[in-house]
Design an enzyme around this catalytic site. Sequence first.
Site, mmCIF file in Angstrom:
data_model
loop_
_atom_site.group_PDB
_atom_site.id
_atom_site.type_symbol
_atom_site.label_atom_id
_atom_site.label_comp_id
_atom_site.label_asym_id
_atom_site.label_seq_id
_atom_site.Cartn_x
_atom_site.Cartn_y
_atom_site.Cartn_z
ATOM 1 N N PRO A 78 0.948 -1.317 -0.159
ATOM 2 C CG PRO A 78 -0.904 -1.680 1.648
ATOM 3 C CD PRO A 78 0.517 -2.188 1.055
ATOM 4 C CB CYS A 79 0.045 4.604 -1.181
ATOM 5 S SG CYS A 79 1.014 6.403 -1.595
ATOM 6 C CD GLN A 80 -2.197 3.470 3.037
ATOM 7 O OE1 GLN A 80 -1.693 2.779 2.054
ATOM 8 N NE2 GLN A 80 -3.399 3.623 3.457
#
Length: 316
Positions: A78-80
């Site tokens: 995920p981008c996080q």
Amino acid sequence: MLEVIDLFCGAGGMSCGLRSAGLRIRAGVDFNKLSVETYRRNFPRARGVCADVKDVRAADLAALLDRRRPFVLAGCPPCQLFSQLHRASRPVGEEFGHYLRLLWALRPDYLVFENVPRIVSYKKAWERLLNRLRQLGYHVTFKVVSSETLGVPQKRKRLVLVAAKSEIILSDPDVRSIKTVRDAIEGLPESDFSIPNHVTMKLSPANLARIQATMKNGGRSKMPRSAFDDSYGRMRWDAPAPTITTRCISFSNGCFGHPEYDRAITVREAALLQGFDRDFRFVGGVWETAKQVGNAVPPPIAQWLGENILRHFRAS
């Protein structure tokens, strides 16, 4: 036939598109229990694994494959995780490190993922990924695409990446295939509990009055350039939808009002606007399923990626 293991699979948008392209889905891995239940329901011939990537052993995933066949490792952290790693002082974040560990151990024939375009701004993590792929001998290509040019009835820019063991080129999207809100959801009734995931969210009295006063087919209840000019609006029938988010069933969290009915769109309608088939069912409550839809890879994007991979594989 190319086989697929889908990491960070969520509800299965990537797997759905790759399956439509003709790839065989072997397994999907995600830590969210309800997402994995959705995955298992829609991919009964695949293994839905509910686990954190740090607890996944490469040998267990390899055992699900026919190693005589080439395979694709799909999915991206995920981008996080990229954001956290970009800010962190340590060399690599834990979950990102485990993703690279599986990549290194499995050595897939192809790697494929899509994510938000800003992922490349997390230079530390992005360069770490590209360098690791080059160390493994992959040729990498990536580009930013507009979802509506790939058959998704929605405005959404995504970064897509494919890595292969020889040079691979992504075909240009067909801009003639643009679909609209009408193409996706016209004909669905205002409310029908017999249709899976077609549940109408009850509006507050204030929001009910607001949407009733909003012009049908693209109207906004706020003046342009106001603090909420991206909310409290209706979709337009003959245009792609705005970007579907995890809050897509809320009238107050974006232009998610139905073009005609006095309500926000349902999870079923949001899924259709993401490019899912009508028979794809999501497991969980209304907000949980909306989150699954908003976080999903639009299947038509994944199908286009799968078709590019198959074309390359057959030409190799």
